[in-house]
Every structure is written in C-alpha cells, then in structure tokens.
Design a protein around this motif. Structure first.
Motif, short mmCIF file in Angstrom:
data_model
loop_
_atom_site.label_atom_id
_atom_site.label_comp_id
_atom_site.label_asym_id
_atom_site.label_seq_id
_atom_site.Cartn_x
_atom_site.Cartn_y
_atom_site.Cartn_z
N SER A 179 0.71 -1.61 0.09
CA SER A 179 -0.09 -0.42 0.03
C SER A 179 1.12 1.27 -0.39
O SER A 179 0.13 2.28 -0.05
CB SER A 179 -0.89 -0.42 1.06
OG SER A 179 -1.57 -0.86 1.42
N MET A 180 1.79 1.27 0.07
CA MET A 180 3.52 2.58 -0.24
C MET A 180 4.30 2.31 -1.21
O MET A 180 4.98 2.79 -0.48
CB MET A 180 3.56 2.18 1.41
CG MET A 180 2.73 2.23 2.90
SD MET A 180 3.76 2.27 4.20
CE MET A 180 2.36 2.63 5.42
N PRO A 181 3.47 2.03 -1.77
CA PRO A 181 4.46 2.21 -3.58
C PRO A 181 5.35 3.45 -3.84
O PRO A 181 6.94 3.34 -3.99
CB PRO A 181 3.75 1.71 -4.36
CG PRO A 181 2.10 2.54 -3.95
CD PRO A 181 2.58 2.78 -2.78
N GLY A 182 4.71 4.55 -3.21
CA GLY A 182 5.63 6.08 -3.18
C GLY A 182 6.12 5.90 -2.81
O GLY A 182 8.07 6.10 -2.84
N LEU A 183 6.28 5.92 -1.49
CA LEU A 183 7.09 5.73 -0.33
C LEU A 183 8.50 4.58 -0.51
O LEU A 183 9.45 4.66 0.03
CB LEU A 183 6.87 5.33 1.53
CG LEU A 183 7.30 5.54 2.26
CD1 LEU A 183 8.25 7.01 2.34
CD2 LEU A 183 6.71 5.52 3.60
N GLY A 184 7.44 3.60 -0.40
CA GLY A 184 8.60 2.78 -1.18
C GLY A 184 9.78 2.67 -2.37
O GLY A 184 10.98 2.20 -2.40
N GLU A 185 9.48 3.42 -3.69
CA GLU A 185 9.83 3.83 -4.57
C GLU A 185 11.69 5.40 -3.53
O GLU A 185 12.45 5.31 -4.35
CB GLU A 185 10.00 4.91 -5.46
CG GLU A 185 8.65 3.99 -6.39
CD GLU A 185 9.50 2.72 -7.27
OE1 GLU A 185 11.06 3.32 -7.33
OE2 GLU A 185 9.66 1.66 -7.16
N LEU A 186 11.34 6.41 -2.81
CA LEU A 186 11.26 6.74 -2.11
C LEU A 186 12.78 6.20 -1.36
O LEU A 186 13.80 6.40 -1.83
CB LEU A 186 11.56 7.82 -1.67
CG LEU A 186 9.98 9.13 -2.41
CD1 LEU A 186 8.86 10.12 -1.25
CD2 LEU A 186 10.95 9.44 -2.43
#
Length: 225
Positions: A179-186
């Motif tokens: 549920s955290m793809p954006g934070l994961g990419e960062l």
C-alpha cells in the motif's frame, strides 16, 4: 572455493583463534580489542558527526561484508540503542555470524524524512498504522528487493536452516508494503544512493540528510595499531 579449500580455511580460522586465546591474559586482550572495535563502529553509527545530527528513532539499515556483499537488512524504532548493539551482538545475532571486523559498510536510512515527499494517501496511511508498522513494511520491501542471505533463511530446532519465501510472507509488514509504492520508491532510491557511496579518504563516515554510511573496513587497520 571447493569443499576441501573451505575446510582448510575453517581449520586455519580455528587455529588462529586458539593462538589468540592461548591463555587468560590473551583472552582478556581479545575481549578488549573486539569490544573496542565494536564500540567504535556503534558510536559512528549513532553519534553526531560533522552535520551535528545523531542517528535516533526509526531507521532502516543494511550490513555489507567484504566479499559476500549485502548480508542483512533490518529496521528499528530505536536506532540510538539498536545500532550501538549491532556490532557488539549482545541482543542481535548478526555479529555472531559475520564479525564486524569484516563489515565493509553499514547503510542507515532515516526513512521518516522521506514521508513529506510521499503521496498524500500514503502519508495518511503511515499516520494511521504508526511508524512501527510502516518501518516493518519498508523493511519487507527492501528485503524482497535485495534478498540478503541472512534474512532469507530461518533457524530450525533440528539444527539446520529453512528457506524463507519473503515474497509470499503474510506478516504485517508484507501486507502494508503493497500500500506504499510511492514511499517504497523513495526508500529504494535512498538505498541506492547510500549503498553505492564511495568511502571518503580521511573518514569512515558519509553523512547526508536522509542517512549515513559507516565503513568499518576503514577502521580496521587503524584500530589494529
């Protein structure tokens, strides 16, 4: 390395330890020298450096060994305590398997500093589930991405090891990591930047806003003198 060469290296390791621990005074010297080195690594991981910022609170961390590469990825909500103990090994198994004298680098990500750049819905989710679960989610994501060998198996009561299928885990961290793809990419971008940082010439630490890299390998020769 074939099995015969491996066994010979193991015998030499045992013989070296037998020499280093040959009497009570040598044992005391061994204890002092190892703790001095581990304490110095722990201090570099946690204490303020040139930027004046101590490492505290939630972080992700990874340990690379000379030769083997990335060995272990973990997370903690108390970096000031956990990272000090990491090379000492009193409550963490890593140093019992891979001595800190052989660590090439330790990467530390202050991941809460990445939250402001994450999508709004992910910031809301992080606030809802809390930093502890969020840290577990990012730890899981990083473990799946990098597959560190010491995270990829678990000990069994029968004295052997069982593979762990991290990608199929149903842990809290695994469930929320999706549920955290954006934070994961960062997080992965920060990991790439720190894990590829060059060791400085006259220091054992690279410190930037999002994290820190400590190079125990750069300390080894000076600590041995």
């Amino acid at each position: 390395m074939n099995e015969q060469s491996y066994d010979e290296a193991y015998r030499k390791w045992r013989a070296s330890l037998a020499t280093l621990l040959a009497d009570a005074s040598l044992l005391a010297h061994w204890q002092e020298r190892r703790y001095q080195f581990a304490h110095r690594v722990g201090a570099l991981l946690t204490e303020p450096q040139a930027d004046g910022i101590a490492t505290a609170g939630p972080v992700l961390y990874g340990v690379f060994a000379s030769g083997a590469g990335l060995c272990y990825v973990g997370q903690t909500q108390e970096a000031e305590r956990r990272l000090r103990d990491l090379p000492v090994g009193e409550s963490h198994h890593l140093a019992n398997t891979v001595p800190p004298e052989l660590w090439e680098r330790v990467v530390v990500i202050r991941w809460p500093l990445l939250l402001p750049a994450a999508p709004a819905e992910e910031r809301s989710l992080a606030a809802e589930i809390g930093l502890s679960v969020c840290g577990l989610a990012l730890e899981h994501l990083l473990q799946v991405k990098t597959a560190p060998p010491l995270n990829s198996r678990r000990r069994r009561a029968t004295g052997d090891w069982q593979p762990r299928n991290l990608a199929h885990s149903r842990s809290r961290g695994a469930v929320h990591s999706q549920s955290m793809p954006g934070l994961g990419e960062l997080t992965l971008a920060a990991w790439a930047e720190l894990s590829e940082a060059e060791a400085p010439t006259h220091s054992a630490v690279v410190d930037i806003k999002i994290g820190r890299v400590v190079f125990p390998s750069a300390l080894h020769e000076t600590s041995a003198n």
